[in-house]
Design an enzyme around this catalytic site. Sequence first.
Site, short mmCIF file in Angstrom:
data_model
loop_
_atom_site.label_atom_id
_atom_site.label_comp_id
_atom_site.label_asym_id
_atom_site.label_seq_id
_atom_site.Cartn_x
_atom_site.Cartn_y
_atom_site.Cartn_z
N ASP A 423 0.78 -1.23 0.00
CA ASP A 423 0.00 0.00 0.00
C ASP A 423 0.81 1.29 0.00
O ASP A 423 0.26 2.35 -0.28
CB ASP A 423 -1.00 0.00 1.16
CG ASP A 423 -2.28 -0.75 0.79
OD1 ASP A 423 -2.63 -0.76 -0.41
OD2 ASP A 423 -2.93 -1.30 1.69
N TYR A 504 -10.04 0.04 1.80
CA TYR A 504 -9.82 -0.23 3.22
C TYR A 504 -9.40 1.00 3.98
O TYR A 504 -8.66 1.85 3.48
CB TYR A 504 -8.71 -1.29 3.34
CG TYR A 504 -9.18 -2.51 4.08
CD1 TYR A 504 -10.38 -3.14 3.74
CD2 TYR A 504 -8.45 -3.04 5.15
CE1 TYR A 504 -10.82 -4.24 4.44
CE2 TYR A 504 -8.88 -4.16 5.83
CZ TYR A 504 -10.07 -4.75 5.47
OH TYR A 504 -10.51 -5.85 6.16
#
Length: 822
Positions: A423, A504
Amino acid sequence: MGILDTLSPRAIVASALVLSSFAYDVAARPSPEPKADWVRKGPARKKMSNHIKRAMEGKSHSRRAEDAPCAEVLAKTITAPKPNIWGQLTGEEISSVVEYLFGRPELNLTITDDAGPWDNTIQLVEAMWPNKTDALAFIDGDAPAPTKYAHVILNNRATENPNYADILVGPLPLDNATVSWEPLTFPYNKPSGDGKVRNLGADDDLVYEEWIWKISASIADITLDLWNGTALGLENDTLDVWGIDPLWQDDGRVIRWDGFWFIPDDVYDAETLLPLGLYFMSDVTGRDPSKWSLEGWLYNGTFYATTEEFREAYWSSCFTKNGPNLPGAWSSTDHNGEVPPLDYDYPPTIVAPAGARYSVDHQEKYVEWMDFSFYIGFTRDTGMALYDIRYKGQRILYELGLQEALAHYAGNDPLNSGISYLDTFYGFGPYAFELVQGYDCPSHATYLNSSFYISETTHTHINSICMFEYISDYPVQRHTTNRYTSVTKNTYFVIRYVSTVGNYDYAFSYSFFLDGSISVEVRASGYIQSAYFAGNENYGFKIHDNLSGSMHDHVLNFKADFDILGTNNSVELMTMAPTTVTYPWAKGKPRNTMHLERSFVETEDEGRFNWAPNSATQVIVVNEDERNKHGEFRGYRILPSTGAAHLTVKDSTNLANAGRFAEYDIQISKRKDTEYKAVHPFNSQDVHDPPIDFSKFFDGESLRQEDIVLWLNLGMHHVPHTGDLPNTVMTTAHAGIQFMPSNYFEGDESRKTVHQVRINYEDGKASEVETFGQKTKIEDYKGTCKLNFEPVEADLWGYTGDIVVRKFPYDPNNPWFQTGSI
Ligand SMILES: *[C@@H]1O[C@H](CO)[C@@H](O)[C@H](O)[C@H]1NC(C)=O
Ligand SMILES: *[C@@H]1O[C@H](CO)[C@@H](O)[C@H](O)[C@H]1NC(C)=O
Ligand SMILES: *[C@@H]1O[C@H](CO)[C@@H](O)[C@H](O)[C@H]1NC(C)=O
Ligand SMILES: *[C@@H]1O[C@H](CO)[C@@H](O)[C@H](O)[C@H]1NC(C)=O
Ligand SMILES: *[C@@H]1O[C@H](CO)[C@@H](O)[C@H](O)[C@H]1NC(C)=O
Ligand SMILES: *[C@@H]1O[C@H](CO)[C@@H](O)[C@H](O)[C@H]1NC(C)=O
Ligand SMILES: *[C@@H]1O[C@H](CO)[C@@H](O)[C@H](O)[C@H]1NC(C)=O
Ligand SMILES: *[C@@H]1O[C@H](CO)[C@@H](O)[C@H](O)[C@H]1NC(C)=O
Ligand SMILES: CC(=O)N[C@H]1CO[C@H](CO)[C@@H](O)[C@@H]1O
Ligand SMILES: [Cu+2]
């Protein structure tokens, strides 16, 4: 309201207004969206349209102006002992760097708004971190502040071999006589290190325009028949197409797998819950679309080598068509279902009647709470990090912060098998949005802004870092005898940010406690990324009509650079082990018992390991030259509270050398300026030969009384169940680790707080109540803070979203509001 004038603090009961529903004025600025290659594909691409955009002029809902909440005005202002050398560049500094770069003909740069896929652009401008020796000479001694440089990433696409180039520009402030740029190479360990990493996403727009949408259009007959929808790259598409990350990078080829997803027809960001079970493979090696090739289709476990083969099978009579995953109440996060008993009544809430009991230097981003102090840094890659964390002026950690967050999926389909998000590619900084007061953080919290660079502008996420003092529902200490009871309140201090990376949401909290302990906690929420159910039984629960909660591992790596009473530290291992001993006093009979086995992690060869079964082994960072008066080493113990985890997959095919940081729970290496970060944010672009291969840090160096770094993995083995619908919940989706003093202090430091009581009693009566000088009377609070209970709820009409300032040409006086993923 001044409720304190009439009520004693302990009688305060929160009254509250229920918020009326609200709507923003939506007015998008007529300016092209900033572009960045790291925007996560799929739903993230859609985010802007769902996001609230608002023009700046005359739109401020300033209901809060007259009654500012106490803590906000009262967070005590202090001056940091030294300027923050881990902070962000100023607007002027960034704009001078950008101007300098555009003046360098050899860089051949184009302004991002004007750039196409064959132009070089500036991807990032931020502060270069100082080397630790220089930093320590400054913060601990009389040396001048380390020379400041800008860390710049160029996105070089005016070439057949597009790459990202890390460079340094400086020294700052820029001076025509001394300024220069050079490739940044020392923090990276790729053998052919030239500070560059290839960019596999340089042609992402082209891939969609010239490839993906044409392929999906070529089977529009099938998508209409299966799902009454098409994916043509149009605004009114009802289907979306996106796929694996990282791309397959074997045998010199670049292969993508893409799948079909249903686009929700409501406002909810539920697309990752709506896989449709059809996938195709493309070889997109190189920059010439005429050389790309469609490699086949996959539906319901059957592979078709060509579109013709797939179409023929599809329209044959024996083809099994499986149902879609469609949005509904189940995928919406709004209130849904019967309200639980008494739920309409306002819940308990915490107030800070004395205002903030901590101090902040907003300018330098420096914080003091009780005996703790630290500086705050903020970067694109990982968001917030803490530096020079001290207790009573003595440094405990030089640096504490996130390095990487991995979400590694698995499944019977190529998408779930192929997705292993690293990420920091997308970045935690750009997605650290404004926090919602009273929901993300208590209403009385203090907020800081954070900024990131994008497309010749800086975006400021307003109120994106919060800090506050809290009191837990349990005491830090208590004891009862037949004569007295003693109990101490457990107040603690939290600093938090939340990043929404794609589907998320990660909430990161660093907490400080009265006993001298520190905790790191990460919690997750948001939409899971799910899989199509057919055939996926070994990889997830069936959680909806045709939906599998796709199994995945979250591994979040944190750097903890401890300095226990100096930089020379060691790691002691203390294991509780079963043993059988015949003691001289035991009448010759062996006794089955246990004892302690102590050892040190001698070298980096032993530096990577997992938590022992049954939590048998304590891991303690000590200074072997600093014993306490009883002869024990002073140190801090590393204590996993929940969810210390490493990656289940061994030698991941998706990640290869890009994911080495995830292989163990605990990894300890000698600190070096050349090993500053566990990963490079663009490791995913070259997984076999990434800019940083973490495993190379471990090459046998001594870890006894050296400056050492602990790289700690927190994580979650996540098999989503029906309770992850519509969103994963933070109560159980969390992982944490504590750093607790181990023979570091002479006793428990929490004895110093007055917020404890001793009640003596005898014969059924209290004979003494000792409160150690606590301020308990109204008079004690007069003039400090007018507590504003109405509404207890923060005024959410002040939520503004990001503010953007153009850096080239520099235009500091005309900021605008624009909130988006990037
Ligand atoms: C500079 O970039 C342009 C595109 O912006 C490209 O056409 C040109 O070839 C580049 N020049 C050099 C010397 O690389
Ligand atoms: C920081 O350390 C690296 C590695 O030793 C060195 O190459 C670099 O020049 C140093 N930076 C500064 C500003 O001294
Ligand atoms: C530095 O150089 C640029 C162009 O090369 C010029 O515009 C600017 O005025 C110079 N600044 C100073 C302080 O000399
Ligand atoms: C198919 O989609 C179209 C447009 O999206 C819609 O108008 C129509 O009602 C749909 N048909 C069915 C059977 O759902
Ligand atoms: C979608 O938009 C395109 C282009 O604007 C238009 O031609 C088409 O009719 C639209 N489709 C539907 C189902 O509305
Ligand atoms: C396709 O999916 C169905 C479930 O709907 C399953 O029963 C069937 O075996 C699958 N067919 C193939 C060829 O995999
Ligand atoms: C955050 O940014 C806003 C808008 O620029 C500004 O008004 C505010 O003072 C900033 N807050 C802090 C703590 O710097
Ligand atoms: C750290 O240990 C090394 C030997 O390993 C020694 O040379 C050095 O002086 C020590 N540093 C401090 C600050 O004690
Ligand atoms: C195999 C399976 O579970 N199929 C289901 C897919 O979803 C539809 C409803 O949308 C069900 O009818 C199918 O049974
Ligand atoms: Cu998860």
